[in-house]
Structure formats: C-alpha cells, structure tokens
Design a protein around this motif. Structure first.
Motif, PDB file in Angstrom:
ATOM      1  N   LEU A   1       0.809  -1.213   0.000  1.00 25.60           N
ATOM      2  CA  LEU A   1       0.000   0.000   0.000  1.00 25.60           C
ATOM      3  C   LEU A   1       0.845   1.267   0.000  1.00 25.60           C
ATOM      4  CD1 LEU A   1      -2.706  -1.152   2.563  1.00 25.60           C
ATOM      5  CD2 LEU A   1      -2.830  -1.165   0.063  1.00 25.60           C
ATOM      6  N   ASP A   2       2.152   1.111   0.134  1.00 24.33           N
ATOM      7  CA  ASP A   2       3.046   2.271   0.148  1.00 24.33           C
ATOM      8  C   ASP A   2       3.625   2.480  -1.251  1.00 24.33           C
ATOM      9  OD1 ASP A   2       4.864   4.282   0.602  1.00 24.33           O
ATOM     10  OD2 ASP A   2       5.826   3.288   2.305  1.00 24.33           O
ATOM     11  N   ASN A   3       3.059   3.425  -1.972  1.00 24.28           N
ATOM     12  CA  ASN A   3       3.483   3.697  -3.350  1.00 24.28           C
ATOM     13  C   ASN A   3       4.852   4.366  -3.437  1.00 24.28           C
ATOM     14  OD1 ASN A   3       1.098   2.626  -4.284  1.00 24.28           O
ATOM     15  ND2 ASN A   3       0.044   4.592  -4.227  1.00 24.28           N
ATOM     16  N   LYS A   4       5.388   4.806  -2.299  1.00 23.17           N
ATOM     17  CA  LYS A   4       6.687   5.479  -2.302  1.00 23.17           C
ATOM     18  C   LYS A   4       7.852   4.498  -2.416  1.00 23.17           C
ATOM     19  CE  LYS A   4       4.792   9.022   0.674  1.00 23.17           C
ATOM     20  NZ  LYS A   4       4.729   9.506   2.048  1.00 23.17           N
ATOM     21  N   LEU A   5       7.578   3.225  -2.160  1.00 23.63           N
ATOM     22  CA  LEU A   5       8.645   2.223  -2.205  1.00 23.63           C
ATOM     23  C   LEU A   5       8.950   1.803  -3.634  1.00 23.63           C
ATOM     24  CD1 LEU A   5       7.518  -0.229   0.633  1.00 23.63           C
ATOM     25  CD2 LEU A   5       9.354   1.448   0.747  1.00 23.63           C
ATOM     26  N   THR A   6      10.238   1.691  -3.922  1.00 23.49           N
ATOM     27  CA  THR A   6      10.631   1.099  -5.198  1.00 23.49           C
ATOM     28  C   THR A   6      10.449  -0.409  -5.072  1.00 23.49           C
ATOM     29  OG1 THR A   6      12.937   0.712  -4.590  1.00 23.49           O
ATOM     30  CG2 THR A   6      12.382   2.887  -5.535  1.00 23.49           C
ATOM     31  N   HIS A   7      10.492  -1.085  -6.191  1.00 21.23           N
ATOM     32  CA  HIS A   7      10.344  -2.542  -6.152  1.00 21.23           C
ATOM     33  C   HIS A   7      11.454  -3.182  -5.312  1.00 21.23           C
ATOM     34  CE1 HIS A   7       9.379  -6.617  -7.281  1.00 21.23           C
ATOM     35  NE2 HIS A   7      10.651  -6.789  -7.593  1.00 21.23           N
ATOM     36  N   ASP A   8      12.673  -2.704  -5.483  1.00 22.21           N
ATOM     37  CA  ASP A   8      13.803  -3.273  -4.735  1.00 22.21           C
ATOM     38  C   ASP A   8      13.655  -3.046  -3.237  1.00 22.21           C
ATOM     39  OD1 ASP A   8      14.967  -4.240  -7.042  1.00 22.21           O
ATOM     40  OD2 ASP A   8      16.291  -2.509  -7.291  1.00 22.21           O
ATOM     41  N   GLU A   9      13.202  -1.847  -2.845  1.00 20.87           N
ATOM     42  CA  GLU A   9      12.973  -1.574  -1.429  1.00 20.87           C
ATOM     43  C   GLU A   9      11.869  -2.483  -0.881  1.00 20.87           C
ATOM     44  OE1 GLU A   9      13.960   3.198  -1.140  1.00 20.87           O
ATOM     45  OE2 GLU A   9      12.016   2.552  -1.925  1.00 20.87           O
ATOM     46  N   TRP A  10      10.786  -2.586  -1.643  1.00 22.43           N
ATOM     47  CA  TRP A  10       9.660  -3.437  -1.245  1.00 22.43           C
ATOM     48  C   TRP A  10      10.113  -4.885  -1.088  1.00 22.43           C
ATOM     49  CZ3 TRP A  10       7.487  -7.433  -4.190  1.00 22.43           C
ATOM     50  CH2 TRP A  10       6.329  -7.985  -3.662  1.00 22.43           C
ATOM     51  N   LYS A  11      10.885  -5.378  -2.043  1.00 25.97           N
ATOM     52  CA  LYS A  11      11.372  -6.760  -2.005  1.00 25.97           C
ATOM     53  C   LYS A  11      12.260  -6.981  -0.793  1.00 25.97           C
ATOM     54  CE  LYS A  11      12.525 -10.819  -3.933  1.00 25.97           C
ATOM     55  NZ  LYS A  11      12.478 -11.769  -2.844  1.00 25.97           N
ATOM     56  N   SER A  12      13.125  -6.053  -0.507  1.00 22.78           N
ATOM     57  CA  SER A  12      14.016  -6.168   0.649  1.00 22.78           C
ATOM     58  C   SER A  12      13.219  -6.192   1.958  1.00 22.78           C
ATOM     59  CB  SER A  12      15.002  -5.001   0.656  1.00 22.78           C
ATOM     60  OG  SER A  12      15.810  -5.050   1.806  1.00 22.78           O
ATOM     61  N   LEU A  13      12.240  -5.325   2.073  1.00 25.01           N
ATOM     62  CA  LEU A  13      11.396  -5.291   3.270  1.00 25.01           C
ATOM     63  C   LEU A  13      10.600  -6.587   3.410  1.00 25.01           C
ATOM     64  CD1 LEU A  13      10.110  -1.596   3.160  1.00 25.01           C
ATOM     65  CD2 LEU A  13      11.719  -2.588   4.811  1.00 25.01           C
ATOM     66  N   CYS A  14      10.089  -7.107   2.310  1.00 24.30           N
ATOM     67  CA  CYS A  14       9.355  -8.376   2.335  1.00 24.30           C
ATOM     68  C   CYS A  14      10.256  -9.525   2.767  1.00 24.30           C
ATOM     69  CB  CYS A  14       8.746  -8.689   0.968  1.00 24.30           C
ATOM     70  SG  CYS A  14       7.300  -7.711   0.563  1.00 24.30           S
ATOM     71  N   ASP A  15      11.463  -9.549   2.240  1.00 23.69           N
ATOM     72  CA  ASP A  15      12.407 -10.606   2.617  1.00 23.69           C
ATOM     73  C   ASP A  15      12.724 -10.549   4.111  1.00 23.69           C
ATOM     74  OD1 ASP A  15      12.478 -11.467  -0.004  1.00 23.69           O
ATOM     75  OD2 ASP A  15      14.420 -10.538  -0.452  1.00 23.69           O
ATOM     76  N   THR A  16      12.924  -9.348   4.631  1.00 29.05           N
ATOM     77  CA  THR A  16      13.213  -9.175   6.052  1.00 29.05           C
ATOM     78  C   THR A  16      12.018  -9.602   6.904  1.00 29.05           C
ATOM     79  OG1 THR A  16      14.724  -7.351   5.579  1.00 29.05           O
ATOM     80  CG2 THR A  16      13.870  -7.491   7.824  1.00 29.05           C
ATOM     81  N   ALA A  17      10.823  -9.199   6.495  1.00 30.20           N
ATOM     82  CA  ALA A  17       9.613  -9.571   7.235  1.00 30.20           C
ATOM     83  C   ALA A  17       9.396 -11.076   7.193  1.00 30.20           C
ATOM     84  CB  ALA A  17       8.402  -8.833   6.671  1.00 30.20           C
ATOM     85  N   GLN A  18       9.655 -11.703   6.066  1.00 36.13           N
ATOM     86  CA  GLN A  18       9.504 -13.164   5.951  1.00 36.13           C
ATOM     87  C   GLN A  18      10.505 -13.875   6.848  1.00 36.13           C
ATOM     88  OE1 GLN A  18       7.163 -15.049   3.852  1.00 36.13           O
ATOM     89  NE2 GLN A  18       7.845 -16.451   5.437  1.00 36.13           N
TER      90      GLN A  18
END
Length: 74
Positions: free
Chosen positions: A44-61
């Motif tokens: 839901l955060d449109n400010k994130l780039t795909h790479d930032e989003w992917k990194s955050l998802c990996d950390t959360a997982q």
C-alpha cells in the motif's frame, strides 16, 4: 507467507503449551510478524521502489520464519 494449514498447526501448538505466558508472548510475536508481512505484500506504500519493497518483504519473511521456528521448539 504461511498457508492456512500451517497457521492451524501453529495455533494448535500454542494452545497446547503448558506455559500460558510463553504461549501468549509467542502468539503476539507471530501475529505481529505475519501482519507486517501481509501489509507489505499488499504494497500500500506507493513510495517504495520494487527493490525496497522486495528487501522489506524478505526481512519480514525472515522474522516470521524465526518466530515459527521458536514456536516449533516447544
């Protein structure tokens, strides 16, 4: 992400823990971690780039996996 069967298994394990305080603590950690990952997956955060989003998802997982691993120790 964790499927429904895995969630049921985890909840059952927590329900059967003799140490209720520990069970509540682990359930809170599990809920917090899975909620964080779920929110990121919805992106839901449109400010994130795909790479930032992917990194955050990996950390959360990784955090969620660590909580599940802790639960499985009992």
């Amino acid at each position: 992400m964790i499927d429904n069967n895995e969630i049921e298994r985890i909840l059952d394990k927590l329900e059967n823990l003799e140490d209720e305080v520990l069970a509540v603590e682990l359930l809170k950690e599990f809920n917090r971690s899975s909620s964080e990952l779920g929110k990121l997956l919805l992106n839901l955060d449109n400010k994130l780039t795909h790479d930032e989003w992917k990194s955050l998802c990996d950390t959360a997982q990784t955090r969620l996996n660590q909580v599940v691993k802790r639960i499985d120790q009992y």
